[in-house]
Design a protein around this motif. Structure first.
Motif, PDB file in Angstrom:
ATOM      1  N   MET A   1     -31.327 -21.049  -6.830  1.00  0.00           N
ATOM      2  CA  MET A   1     -31.406 -19.676  -6.319  1.00  0.00           C
ATOM      3  C   MET A   1     -32.622 -18.919  -6.836  1.00  0.00           C
ATOM      4  O   MET A   1     -32.935 -17.856  -6.339  1.00  0.00           O
ATOM      5  CB  MET A   1     -30.140 -18.908  -6.692  1.00  0.00           C
ATOM      6  CG  MET A   1     -28.919 -19.274  -5.855  1.00  0.00           C
ATOM      7  SD  MET A   1     -27.620 -18.048  -5.973  1.00  0.00           S
ATOM      8  CE  MET A   1     -27.071 -18.333  -7.644  1.00  0.00           C
ATOM      9  N   LEU A   4     -35.353 -17.772  -4.273  1.00  0.00           N
ATOM     10  CA  LEU A   4     -35.122 -16.755  -3.247  1.00  0.00           C
ATOM     11  C   LEU A   4     -36.242 -15.719  -3.270  1.00  0.00           C
ATOM     12  O   LEU A   4     -36.934 -15.521  -4.272  1.00  0.00           O
ATOM     13  CB  LEU A   4     -33.786 -16.052  -3.483  1.00  0.00           C
ATOM     14  CG  LEU A   4     -32.502 -16.856  -3.258  1.00  0.00           C
ATOM     15  CD1 LEU A   4     -31.303 -16.037  -3.726  1.00  0.00           C
ATOM     16  CD2 LEU A   4     -32.340 -17.224  -1.797  1.00  0.00           C
ATOM     17  N   GLU A   5     -36.404 -15.018  -2.149  1.00  0.00           N
ATOM     18  CA  GLU A   5     -37.379 -13.943  -2.061  1.00  0.00           C
ATOM     19  C   GLU A   5     -37.040 -12.869  -3.096  1.00  0.00           C
ATOM     20  O   GLU A   5     -35.871 -12.544  -3.310  1.00  0.00           O
ATOM     21  CB  GLU A   5     -37.315 -13.360  -0.644  1.00  0.00           C
ATOM     22  CG  GLU A   5     -38.268 -12.201  -0.407  1.00  0.00           C
ATOM     23  CD  GLU A   5     -38.007 -11.544   0.941  1.00  0.00           C
ATOM     24  OE1 GLU A   5     -38.572 -10.466   1.168  1.00  0.00           O
ATOM     25  OE2 GLU A   5     -37.216 -12.094   1.736  1.00  0.00           O
ATOM     26  N   LYS A   8     -34.785  -9.995  -2.119  1.00  0.00           N
ATOM     27  CA  LYS A   8     -33.381 -10.362  -1.976  1.00  0.00           C
ATOM     28  C   LYS A   8     -32.714 -10.475  -3.343  1.00  0.00           C
ATOM     29  O   LYS A   8     -31.561 -10.065  -3.525  1.00  0.00           O
ATOM     30  CB  LYS A   8     -33.251 -11.680  -1.212  1.00  0.00           C
ATOM     31  CG  LYS A   8     -31.813 -12.004  -0.820  1.00  0.00           C
ATOM     32  CD  LYS A   8     -31.739 -13.194   0.119  1.00  0.00           C
ATOM     33  CE  LYS A   8     -30.300 -13.422   0.572  1.00  0.00           C
ATOM     34  NZ  LYS A   8     -30.188 -14.576   1.503  1.00  0.00           N
ATOM     35  N   LYS A   9     -33.459 -11.004  -4.331  1.00  0.00           N
ATOM     36  CA  LYS A   9     -32.922 -11.094  -5.691  1.00  0.00           C
ATOM     37  C   LYS A   9     -32.589  -9.706  -6.242  1.00  0.00           C
ATOM     38  O   LYS A   9     -31.544  -9.498  -6.859  1.00  0.00           O
ATOM     39  CB  LYS A   9     -33.940 -11.771  -6.620  1.00  0.00           C
ATOM     40  CG  LYS A   9     -34.108 -13.262  -6.426  1.00  0.00           C
ATOM     41  CD  LYS A   9     -35.075 -13.757  -7.486  1.00  0.00           C
ATOM     42  CE  LYS A   9     -35.354 -15.234  -7.359  1.00  0.00           C
ATOM     43  NZ  LYS A   9     -36.289 -15.703  -8.400  1.00  0.00           N
ATOM     44  N   PRO A 186     -26.100 -16.299  -2.313  1.00  0.00           N
ATOM     45  CA  PRO A 186     -26.030 -17.647  -1.730  1.00  0.00           C
ATOM     46  C   PRO A 186     -24.822 -18.430  -2.266  1.00  0.00           C
ATOM     47  O   PRO A 186     -24.448 -18.294  -3.436  1.00  0.00           O
ATOM     48  CB  PRO A 186     -27.338 -18.307  -2.183  1.00  0.00           C
ATOM     49  CG  PRO A 186     -28.209 -17.193  -2.637  1.00  0.00           C
ATOM     50  CD  PRO A 186     -27.287 -16.123  -3.136  1.00  0.00           C
TER      51      PRO A 186
END
Length: 539
Positions: A1, A4-5, A8-9, A186
């Protein structure tokens, strides 16, 4: 994970911190509201169980869910935790008796344990160890903010609205956090080849619960040498032995014993245990001094304690940023523990002449030290273990801190009671033979006056004083002053012992190897680990 962008995090972390704030506020808001709740539904004899049951269920759940989240991913457990906590909160607001309130608080505790365990672990999934510092600092500050706003809001609600809203007011935050995590967090592929260690989980539960109960009840509800306390401690020791035997044979242990072979993991948890003892000691006994010795009202006492929390929030946030920027953490832990120890020593020099300004400065020092050191030891553990153990290792740090706080508060409480008793005997020797105390009713009032809980209550003091005729007012003032001096003496010993405990943690931190914070969540090989340790030794 971690791939991730970034945007988004950040959104996921906002959702996680919202869930944590939801749980933390519901925990801190209850304290000021509970007297009003008890006055309506009754059950004063079971008052402490409202807090005890929450502590027990959340502590046990956190460590068990830590392992399960390593097996099945964080998302299902943080969602389940939010859901269970919201159900518990809603039911609490419907409580018609103290027994119902206790049961529903237990349900809340199950949810809180899941939220706290998975929330701190999720940081490890989303960010590399090098990036985690600032996020761990921000998450620690959530508890501080909850400590500031929760009690104030709880008091306002019970004074201006129905007490049921204490449990319902934050439900919308829970729904928002649930929706954001469900949509953005996610899912992870579960490891279905591993078996759940049911026997180990039972033995671990039977170790933790009797231990926490023994140190919660010891010296308060029961004598330390009573059958109840000895029985609880014996049960805990026997269960611990069986737990170790079980874990050595388990194919997938709930708390892998091999983790304790990792010196950084073991030492970090020992220091975390010590930090918990010092932290809870300051939080629990400072109000005794402010209200009981200095005679400050409960409302003003909250205002005096608030800067400690705010300084902790500020130091935690800044410390996290420094760790992420420099990649260094050991020096912050040392500075934090030293400052906190110094603050506790300053607290031990306070007396009946201490001003609010001086008390304020001392607790700001304690809060600053706590904020700098508090997030570090979760980070050191996460950085030192394999990613497959991230959940259980993170949960272990929370458990050791909780146990440290429970044991620390119990020991300090025993020290306070014994010190106060001996000092009171000395102080009261000059008035115990007074003919004014021969009257049974007057003697009963004077006995109530010697109870620390009563001298922390300004209204109670006025009530006791008003029952005495004019000729008793002089001896009343003399006994009140003696009680305050005795409490001051007792708390001096408490704060000094807290400082000595924290100094042990400070010394132990020197022996903790500082390995570089990894730039990825990918597990390092043994060769890479040896290189890191050599580099750390050279520095």
């Amino acid at each position: 994970m971690e791939h991730l962008e970034h945007r988004k995090k950040v959104l996921i972390m906002i959702a996680i911190m919202s869930a944590m704030l939801f749980a933390a506020l519901n925990q801190t808001i209850v304290g000021t509201a509970l007297p009003k709740i008890i006055s309506e539904i009754g059950g004063m004899d079971y008052y402490s169980w409202v807090f005890t049951i929450f502590m027990l269920t959340s502590s046990v759940t956190a460590i068990l869910v830590g392992k399960l989240s390593d097996m099945y991913g964080r998302k299902p457990f943080i969602l389940l935790g939010i859901g269970v906590f919201m159900i518990g909160s809603f039911l609490n607001g419907l409580s018609a008796s103290i027994i119902q309130l206790i049961i529903f608080r237990g349900i809340q505790g199950f949810g809180a344990g899941m939220i706290m365990s998975t929330a701190f672990t999720a940081v490890g999934d989303l960010f590399s160890p090098r990036e985690r510092g600032k996020w761990q600092g921000l998450m620690s500050s959530v508890f501080g903010l909850a400590s500031v706003f929760g009690p104030t809001l709880g008091g306002w609600i019970v004074d201006n609205a129905d007490w049921h809203w204490v449990f319902w007011v934050f439900l919308p935050v829970g729904f928002i956090a649930f929706g954001m995590i469900y949509k953005m967090f996610p899912s992870q592929e579960p490891n279905r080849g591993l078996k759940v260690d049911y026997l180990g989980s039972i033995m671990l539960t039977l170790t933790i619960i009797p231990l926490l109960l023994a140190f919660t009840w010891g010296g308060n509800d029961y004598e330390w040498v009573s059958l109840q306390i000895i029985g609880l401690l014996t049960t805990s020791v026997v269960a611990l032995i069986l737990f170790i035997i079980t874990e050595k044979r388990a194919s997938n242990p709930v708390l892998p014993l091999q983790l304790f072979k990792n010196k950084i993991f073991t030492l970090s948890n020992i220091i975390g245990f010590i930090l918990g003892a010092g932290m809870f000691g300051a939080i629990m006994y400072m109000p005794f001094f402010i209200q009981g010795v200095m005679g400050t009202s409960a409302t003003k006492s909250g205002l005096v304690m608030m800067p400690m929390t705010l300084s902790m929030v500020f130091a935690s946030t800044i410390g996290g940023q420094i760790i992420t920027k420099t990649g260094k953490y050991k020096f912050l832990a040392l500075i934090g523990l030293f400052i906190m120890s110094a603050g506790m020593i300053l607290l031990s020099f306070m007396d009946t002449d201490t001003t609010n300004a001086r008390a304020l400065l001392n607790i700001i020092i304690v809060g600053t030290g706590l904020g700098l050191s508090f997030p570090v030891f979760t980070l050191t553990v996460q950085n030192a273990v394999q990613h497959k153990f991230l959940g259980v290792a993170t949960a272990a740090t929370q458990l050791f801190r909780q146990i440290g706080g429970t044991i620390g508060v119990a020991i300090m409480g025993t020290v306070m009671n014994s010190s106060m008793t001996s000092k009171m005997t000395e102080k009261m020797s000059s008035v115990k033979d007074s003919p004014l105390l021969s009257d049974p009713e007057t003697a009963g009032v004077m006995k109530q006056l010697q109870d620390p809980q009563n001298i922390m209550n300004g209204g109670k003091l006025k009530e006791l004083q008003s029952t005495l005729p004019q000729e008793f007012q002089g001896i009343y003032a003399s006994i009140l002053e003696g009680v305050r001096e005795s409490l001051s003496y007792a708390l001096t010993n408490v704060f000094f012992i807290g400082a000595m405990i924290l100094l042990v943690g400070f010394v132990l931190t020197f022996f903790m190897k500082e390995i570089p914070l990894r730039m990825s969540n990918k597990d390092v090989t043994e060769e890479e680990k040896e290189t890191e340790l050599k580099e750390a030794s050279n520095h």
